[in-house]
Design an enzyme around this catalytic site. Structure first.
Site, short mmCIF file in Angstrom:
data_model
loop_
_atom_site.label_atom_id
_atom_site.label_comp_id
_atom_site.label_asym_id
_atom_site.label_seq_id
_atom_site.Cartn_x
_atom_site.Cartn_y
_atom_site.Cartn_z
N ASP A 12 47.47 34.79 39.30
CA ASP A 12 45.93 35.92 38.87
C ASP A 12 46.01 36.64 38.18
O ASP A 12 47.36 37.81 38.76
CB ASP A 12 44.79 35.14 39.79
CG ASP A 12 43.73 35.89 39.33
OD1 ASP A 12 43.66 35.85 38.46
OD2 ASP A 12 42.77 35.49 40.02
C1 BGC Z 1 40.08 36.25 38.03
C2 BGC Z 1 40.67 34.72 37.16
C3 BGC Z 1 40.64 35.13 36.06
C4 BGC Z 1 41.27 36.11 35.22
C5 BGC Z 1 41.46 36.43 33.96
C6 BGC Z 1 40.72 37.32 37.41
O1 BGC Z 1 39.99 38.42 37.82
O2 BGC Z 1 40.00 35.73 39.73
O3 BGC Z 1 39.84 34.03 36.89
O4 BGC Z 1 40.86 33.76 35.13
O5 BGC Z 1 40.48 37.31 35.99
O6 BGC Z 1 40.00 36.62 33.10
#
Ligand code: BGC
Length: 914
Positions: free
Chosen positions: A407
């Site tokens: 993530d």
């Molecule tokens: C989120 C993810 C997301 C990623 C990219 C993160 O903060 O938890 O779900 O895909 O950001 O935007």
């Protein structure tokens, strides 16, 4: 002794590497001002102590050195059972005397553990939030870092078809697709592609270009002939661009309980991602709704692993049939937003397998290309450097052939590569820091012998194999938008990818609406002469549909939550617009009035007075933690409806005896203040339905669609009735301790196990007609082929399934073993769809909740007609996870099951003929 020495020198190398990690982290934290920076630094500065703690907390050093990876789980259980800091320190000293290199590291570690020991421990929980006293990182993995074998029986036509993601079996098919052969071919091509690449080139495939370093939210650079990758949110459509569809949320899709609709949504989204040039769609999301307040629950598929697993499976088959790589997230146990980067979800192995891992297993079975490891820790180890959940569960047990990305900012060390992470996103340690755990650092770690080059080969191979798996090497569209500068003329081609996808949006919005109450045939509306629309949720936002960045505000019709799990709305039909169009159609016409202010109760009452019907629209919102709305820091701070809703409903019901409530909600809410009010004649739980929200709800209110949606979670009478709660508190570098003590008993399982009456149970939903159930039969399925006869007999004899690589996804375990049939009769005068549900009741010996969902089917039945239902059960469905044997095992005793209309409305009962 030779083994011991080899292990010791490996340990030394890891320790030195960890120190290097820690140093580079200090550097990075100096240049970074963000909170993500401090959490990354905290984690890495503890890497040294973590390794030693992992060693020291085991019963004996020799156990550690000879059991390799099992150290992780052993030491976790030690920690959970309360290893004292003193014993850890003394063990550290004995490690220190073993070699001078270790001793140096131990000194460094001792100071860390001193500061760790000063932190509040779980025993001080009465004066604050429960906190971890330590957390572990990076065990030594015993795995060879080659791709794990494909969990495949030889394809048998009609049984295990060898399937390409482009042509999956139809929704609801009992055919088990076997993606093994296509994965194998894709890996062979990937291997060939990288065979001539330099180490630096291979590393480049694993490391994002850094935050805002490309046009998408995540970007892998072009390397030789490989054009690179664009990774983009979200689970409900293409984020950060225009001319896309704003689909219903995952939760609304799940509330349909209709596989064909869930597949259709996935396919339409997949086509849009591809149409925009996105290679990897960052969804679906399968957090389990363990706590009702969880801020991102609406992105996922509800509070039951089976339902969530089916929805994930269909969504991924759809997305990938559309041409885009899917990404199953957030892996794993990321169940709350509060301090999500600083909480350890402590989960026992059986619960992990049976509840939280299940949807990810279904994702692997759907051929998912990628998985995103989450922000949190699991049993004291960060998800993105968790050897157990990544290497053991996902790659070894389930045989996952694709790649694991972090993530955004959840990557905490160079050594995460060893623990099974394959791709760093967005690539820099903290956004725009100019540093990376991988990139040049990963190259250096390979060059100095800390990380085997074969591991980097495996990482690059997995990434490129996924690209080949989806044929993205052939005529894939170029990225045509810029997620960070949506109006920049040079980088946005504004390609319209919407096609006619609004149709599936509207259909799911209606099919995912759950009719909770309907007295005296209040619904469907029958050409009412006068209609009052009440409540801010019934109209448009004064700021327009995209007036709040990432939908971080609640004004007007609520059709999605907030955060990265969103899209731009191309338009947003509010109930106010839709009802006026509808009223015009009714031959005698309806008078429509409205009042959109939730706080001026007198004004609202004056509007509702003397109207044939008052439709009160209310909502509850939540989202991702980086945005706070009205004091809700992602998670909901309570379970009440927003915007003075309870008072508004009471005020309207006081003046109008036909008050109908429609709630657009991110999850359950407490509705006790008004649900039994006799003037509240009907209630619809309308989910978060996307851009066609107003049209979808009119379809249901007017009876064009007979409601068939079912609750994908329980609506309780009191927040305290839920089995798990949001953990708050903590600050600075605290690691919140979240013990999953409820085990298997999440949501309805907890209510059932503890005899708690819910307001509306999981699986509940009314229709404008009624159904009766009859004619239950169950029979074992005998297979003409004898492919898995030996495994099946062993299972029948009570032996756990083998612990081989890929064994958890093995086809024999999941192929249908029993067929349940029954007849549904529509006893009313309108056609309708019944969602028949199968709940299994395990024998007592199993230690399972009273009822667990193991099947469902949407059955369309004409007025006064009948239709047959058919649900199959696999051996996996009838098994529990045997922690010791590491396999799925049939517990001893009699298995019964119920078929019914909800988790508490059982109509037919049977026994599984085992
Ligand atoms: C989120 C993810 C997301 C990623 C990219 C993160 O903060 O938890 O779900 O895909 O950001 O935007």
């Amino acid at each position: 002794m030779v083994v011991l020495n080899a292990r010791l020198s490996a340990l030394c190398a890891l320790l030195l590497a960890a120190i290097a990690d820690a140093q580079s982290s200090e550097l990075s934290s100096a240049v970074s001002a963000s909170s993500a920076a401090s959490s990354a630094a905290a984690s890495s500065s503890e890497a040294v102590s973590s390794i030693l703690t992992s060693v020291a907390s085991s019963a004996s050093l020799s156990t550690v050195f000879t059991t390799g990876v099992s150290t992780a789980s052993a030491s976790v259980s030690t920690i959970l059972s309360g290893t004292s800091v003193a014993s850890v320190s003394s063990a550290i000293s004995s490690v220190a005397s073993a070699s001078s290199a270790i001793s140096t590291a131990a000194t460094a570690s001792a100071s860390v553990s001193a500061s760790v020991s000063a932190a509040p421990s779980a025993s001080t929980a009465s004066t604050g939030p429960p906190l971890e006293s330590t957390h572990l990182t990076i065990p030594i993995s015993e795995y060879p870092f080659t791709s794990f074998p494909v969990p495949s029986a030889s394809p048998i036509p009609g049984v295990f078809p060898s399937t390409s993601p482009k042509s999956p079996p139809p929704p609801g098919s009992s055919l088990i697709p076997d993606f093994g052969p296509v994965w194998k071919a894709a890996h062979a091509r990937a291997k060939k592609l990288i065979s001539g690449w330099s180490l630096e080139q291979k590393v480049a495939t694993t490391t994002g270009v850094g935050w805002m370093g490309g046009r998408c939210v995540g970007n892998i650079p072009a390397i030789a002939d490989f054009p690179g990758l664009c990774l983009e949110d979200s689970p409900l459509g293409v984020r950060d661009t225009d001319f896309v569809t704003a689909f219903p949320t995952g939760l609304s899709a799940a509330a349909t309980w209709q596989r064909a609709l869930i597949r259709a949504r996935g396919l339409a989204m997949g086509q849009e991602f591809k149409g925009k040039g996105v290679h990897v769609a960052l969804g679906p999301m399968m957090n389990m709704g363990r706590i009702a307040q969880g801020g991102r629950n609406w992105e996922g598929f509800g509070a039951d692993p089976f339902l969530s697993g089916e929805a994930a499976y269909e969504t991924i088959l759809g997305l990938q049939a559309g041409g885009v790589q899917a990404c199953a997230k957030h892996y794993i146990n990321n169940e709350q937003e509060h301090l999500r980067t600083q909480e350890s979800s402590n989960v026992d192995d059986r619960t992990e397998h049976e509840i939280y891992f299940h949807p990810f297993l279904r994702s692997v079975q759907a051929g998912v290309a990628s998985v995103m490891c989450s922000y949190n820790l699991i049993n004291d180890t960060y998800a993105c450097e968790n050897d157990y959940t990544l290497n053991e569960l996902l790659k070894r047990q389930a045989g996952f052939q694709g790649y694991v990305m972090s993530d955004w900012g959840a990557h905490h060390s160079t050594l995460a590569a060893v623990a099974g992470m394959d791709m760093s996103m967005p690539g820099d340690i903290t956004f725009n820091s100019g540093t990376s755990w991988w990139g040049a650092n990963l190259t250096a770690f390979v060059q100095n012998g800390t990380i085997a080059e074969t591991r980097v080969d495996d990482m690059a191979e997995r990434i490129l194999a996924s690209w080949y798996l989806l044929d993205q090497d052939q005529n894939y569209p170029e990225v045509s938008f810029n997620a960070f500068f949506m109006n920049d003329p040079a980088t946005n081609a504004h390609v319209d990818v919407q096609a006619d996808h609004y149709k599936v949006v509207r259909e799911i919005g209606a099919a995912g609406s759950v009719l909770l109450k309907n007295t005296g045939h209040a619904l469907p509306l029958n050409k009412p002469r006068s209609i009052a629309l009440i409540g801010n949720d019934s109209g448009p936002s004064s700021r327009g549909p995209n007036g709040f960045s990432d939908r971080g505000g609640d004004d007007g019709i609520l059709a999605m939550g907030w955060g990265s799990g969103t899209t731009q709305f191309p338009y947003l039909i509010s109930p106010l617009e839709a009802i006026q169009a509808r009223a015009r159609k009714d031959s005698s016409g309806s008078q429509v009035s409205w009042f959109l202010n939730n706080w001026d109760l007198a004004g609202a009452q004056a509007t509702a007075l003397d109207q044939d019907v008052a439709l009160v629209f209310v909502n509850a919102d939540s989202g991702e933690d980086y945005i706070t709305v009205d004091g809700n820091e992602g998670d909901r701070k309570n379970l009440t409806l927003w915007g003075n809703a309870d008072n508004l409903i009471a005020a309207i019901a006081e003046v109008n005896r036909n008050t109908i409530v429609i709630a657009h909600s991110v999850g359950p809410a407490i509705i006790e203040p008004w649900i039994e009010n006799p003037n509240v004649t009907a209630v619809i739980w309308a989910g978060l339905p996307g851009q066609e929200a107003g049209n979808s709800i009119m379809d249901v209110l007017y009876g064009d669609v007979n409601p068939s949606g079912r609750l994908p979670y329980t609506i309780a009478k009191s927040p305290a009735d839920y089995g798990a709660q949001l953990i708050t508190g903590g600050s600075g570098a605290d690691i919140l301790r979240i013990d999953y003590t409820e085990g298997l008993n999440i949501d309805y399982r907890h209510f059932d196990a503890n005899n708690i009456d819910p307001r509306f149970e999981f699986g509940f939903g009314l229709s404008y007609t009624t159904f009766s159930y009859a004619g239950l039969h169950i029979k074992p399925i005998t297979h003409a082929d004898r492919t898995s006869a030996a495994l099946e007999s062993a299972w029948a004899a009570g032996k756990a399934s083998p612990a081989d690589e890929g064994a958890v996804a093995a086809l024999w375990l999941h192929r249908p073993a029993f067929e349940v049939t029954f007849t549904i009769k529509n006893t009313g005068a309108v056609a309708g769809t019944e969602i028949a549900q199968l709940y299994l009741h395990f024998p007592n010996s199993a230690g399972e909740p009273p009822s667990v969902l193991r099947g469902f089917q949407d059955i369309q039945v004409p007025a006064h007609g009948s239709a047959q239902g058919k649900i199959t059960l696999s051996r996996y469905d009838l098994s529990v996870w045997d922690v010791d044997a590491k396999g799925w095992r049939k517990p001893a005793g009699e298995f019964t099951f119920s078929i019914g209309a909800s988790s508490r409305d059982f109509r037919l009962k049977g026994t599984v003929p085992l």
